[in-house]
Scaffold this motif. Structure first.
Motif, PDB file in Angstrom:
ATOM      1  N   SER A  72       0.827  -1.204   0.000  1.00  0.00           N
ATOM      2  CA  SER A  72       0.000   0.000   0.000  1.00  0.00           C
ATOM      3  C   SER A  72       0.861   1.253   0.000  1.00  0.00           C
ATOM      4  N   GLU A  73       0.339   2.318  -0.627  1.00  0.00           N
ATOM      5  CA  GLU A  73       1.093   3.562  -0.745  1.00  0.00           C
ATOM      6  C   GLU A  73       1.213   4.303   0.585  1.00  0.00           C
ATOM      7  N   ALA A  74       0.247   4.157   1.447  1.00  0.00           N
ATOM      8  CA  ALA A  74       0.252   4.781   2.772  1.00  0.00           C
ATOM      9  C   ALA A  74      -0.553   3.883   3.698  1.00  0.00           C
ATOM     10  N   MET A  75      -0.392   4.103   4.994  1.00  0.00           N
ATOM     11  CA  MET A  75      -1.002   3.202   5.956  1.00  0.00           C
ATOM     12  C   MET A  75      -2.139   3.879   6.710  1.00  0.00           C
ATOM     13  N   VAL A  76      -3.213   3.130   6.899  1.00  0.00           N
ATOM     14  CA  VAL A  76      -4.326   3.615   7.698  1.00  0.00           C
ATOM     15  C   VAL A  76      -3.856   3.825   9.133  1.00  0.00           C
ATOM     16  N   ILE A  77      -4.599   4.602   9.887  1.00  0.00           N
ATOM     17  CA  ILE A  77      -4.312   4.741  11.310  1.00  0.00           C
ATOM     18  C   ILE A  77      -4.689   3.438  12.017  1.00  0.00           C
ATOM     19  N   ASP A  78      -3.782   2.924  12.828  1.00  0.00           N
ATOM     20  CA  ASP A  78      -4.032   1.693  13.588  1.00  0.00           C
ATOM     21  C   ASP A  78      -4.311   0.497  12.676  1.00  0.00           C
ATOM     22  N   PRO A  79      -3.377   0.134  11.799  1.00  0.00           N
ATOM     23  CA  PRO A  79      -3.610  -1.014  10.909  1.00  0.00           C
ATOM     24  C   PRO A  79      -3.666  -2.326  11.683  1.00  0.00           C
ATOM     25  N   ARG A  80      -4.648  -3.168  11.323  1.00  0.00           N
ATOM     26  CA  ARG A  80      -4.826  -4.444  12.021  1.00  0.00           C
ATOM     27  C   ARG A  80      -4.971  -5.638  11.084  1.00  0.00           C
ATOM     28  N   TYR A  81      -5.137  -5.400   9.785  1.00  0.00           N
ATOM     29  CA  TYR A  81      -5.467  -6.470   8.854  1.00  0.00           C
ATOM     30  C   TYR A  81      -4.453  -6.522   7.720  1.00  0.00           C
ATOM     31  N   SER A  82      -4.207  -7.718   7.233  1.00  0.00           N
ATOM     32  CA  SER A  82      -3.214  -7.890   6.179  1.00  0.00           C
ATOM     33  C   SER A  82      -3.577  -7.124   4.912  1.00  0.00           C
ATOM     34  N   TRP A  83      -4.880  -7.001   4.612  1.00  0.00           N
ATOM     35  CA  TRP A  83      -5.291  -6.319   3.386  1.00  0.00           C
ATOM     36  C   TRP A  83      -5.049  -4.818   3.453  1.00  0.00           C
ATOM     37  N   GLN A  84      -4.782  -4.281   4.656  1.00  0.00           N
ATOM     38  CA  GLN A  84      -4.431  -2.867   4.756  1.00  0.00           C
ATOM     39  C   GLN A  84      -2.968  -2.631   4.370  1.00  0.00           C
ATOM     40  N   TYR A  85      -2.174  -3.670   4.417  1.00  0.00           N
ATOM     41  CA  TYR A  85      -0.763  -3.578   4.050  1.00  0.00           C
ATOM     42  C   TYR A  85      -0.510  -3.916   2.582  1.00  0.00           C
TER      43      TYR A  85
END
Length: 337
Positions: free
Chosen positions: A109-122
């Motif tokens: 991913s180009e940037a990270m959500v606040i408080d990432p918890r799931y593999s699909w966010q990465y």
């Protein structure tokens, strides 16, 4: 065409658990089985990228070339047939390239959500590369229909780490879905929703109020203003497909930053918001719904940063069960603009 209205709760759990791997026993939607989904994605991507050769490429190229395309070199050039959807599509001012679409299925991913918890966010993920039930990953404990006949597309929009904007929204339009036909080797559009449906959710996945905070935009589509712990989850229309004819699928959606209040300073330069897009297969054809109340999922793109200029988020999934690969789709790309 038959339409199926899926409850918002199903959409959310589909999104969480298709990317989390829902193992045996009780499902905890706040827990992610990263090893399961990573292995499933790695296997699917490896199959999809088989035969690809590397090249230096140009800026933005995924680093692959079409020299190993095999049967794709003799396949007919793609065409697009008229959509059967009743939605109206405004003029599209965005677009992408096939290299970028492939990169968005194989890069972090180009940037990270606040408080990432799931593999699909990465990272992006390919979960069900075929609508055939036998290709649902092994971690799935629910029913396995022989074929899935319905598809529902979706997106998410999150505030990202480092966001300093308070007067910026994310505008979204033209959520669309295409199938690459096994029989004709042409692309057909099955759905386009100019103003996607959208709900507000509270992290890590609690329903927070329908279309709260959604604004219709005069230039097309809708806009949202994700503010942690709230985020937005939207969707297209449920459509019916011929599953035996699915050689690949493509989901695309246009997005950009928009000013929230024109009477206040434009702070889009300080904004960091991310979006991704994906889709789910559903049993359809009178088979009822998934027995676990959510879908194992088709896949999702990586998270992309919204900018003041239009961009296009895409999910591209070759059906490796039929021998399709990213390299074939480079030679036979879906409609990109």
């Amino acid at each position: 065409m038959k339409r199926i209205a899926y409850p918002s709760s199903m959409l959310a759990f589909s999104l969480i658990l298709s990317a989390c791997g829902g193992g045996g026993g009780a499902i905890d939607p706040t827990a992610v089985n990263g090893a399961q989904i990573s292995q499933a994605t790695n296997d699917a991507v490896a199959a999809a990228t088989s035969g690809m050769s590397t090249s230096s490429g140009s800026a933005g190229n995924s680093g692959t070339s079409s020299s190993g395309a095999g049967t794709a070199t003799t396949a007919p050039r793609p065409t697009t047939t008229t959509s059967t959807s009743t939605s109206t599509q405004p003029a599209n001012t965005a677009g992408t390239t096939i290299d970028q679409a492939i990169k968005d299925m194989s890069s972090p991913s180009e940037a990270m959500v606040i408080d990432p918890r799931y593999s699909w966010q990465y990272n992006p993920a390919i979960t069900m590369y075929s609508p055939a039930g036998k290709y649902i990953p092994s971690w799935w404990t629910g029913n396995r229909p022989e074929w899935c006949y319905n598809v529902l597309t979706w997106f998410t929009a999150f505030e990202a780490q480092g966001n300093a904007a308070t007067n910026t929204r994310v505008q979204i339009k033209n959520l669309r879905f295409y199938v690459f036909s096994q029989s004709t080797r042409t692309w057909k559009q099955f759905d386009v929703k100019s103003a996607p449906g959208v709900d507000m959710w509270q992290y890590p996945f609690n329903y927070a109020g329908g279309s709260s905070g959604v604004r219709n935009e005069s230039t097309g589509g809708i806009s949202v203003k994700p503010k942690y712990p709230n985020f937005h989850h939207g969707y297209g229309n449920s459509v019916t497909i011929s599953p035996q004819d699915v050689r690949a699928v493509f989901v695309a959606m246009d997005f950009r930053l928009a000013v929230d209040d024109a009477n206040k300073p434009d702070d889009r330069a300080n904004a960091k918001y991310v979006v991704d897009t994906g889709g789910d297969y559903w049993p359809g054809n009178g088979q009822g719904d998934w027995s676990l109340g959510y879908a194992p999922g088709m896949g999702n793109s990586r998270m992309l940063l919204a900018t003041p200029n239009w961009r296009t988020a895409t999910m591209l999934v070759p059906n490796s069960a039929l021998g399709s690969t990213f390299e074939e789709l480079r030679t036979n790309p879906p409609p990109l603009n």
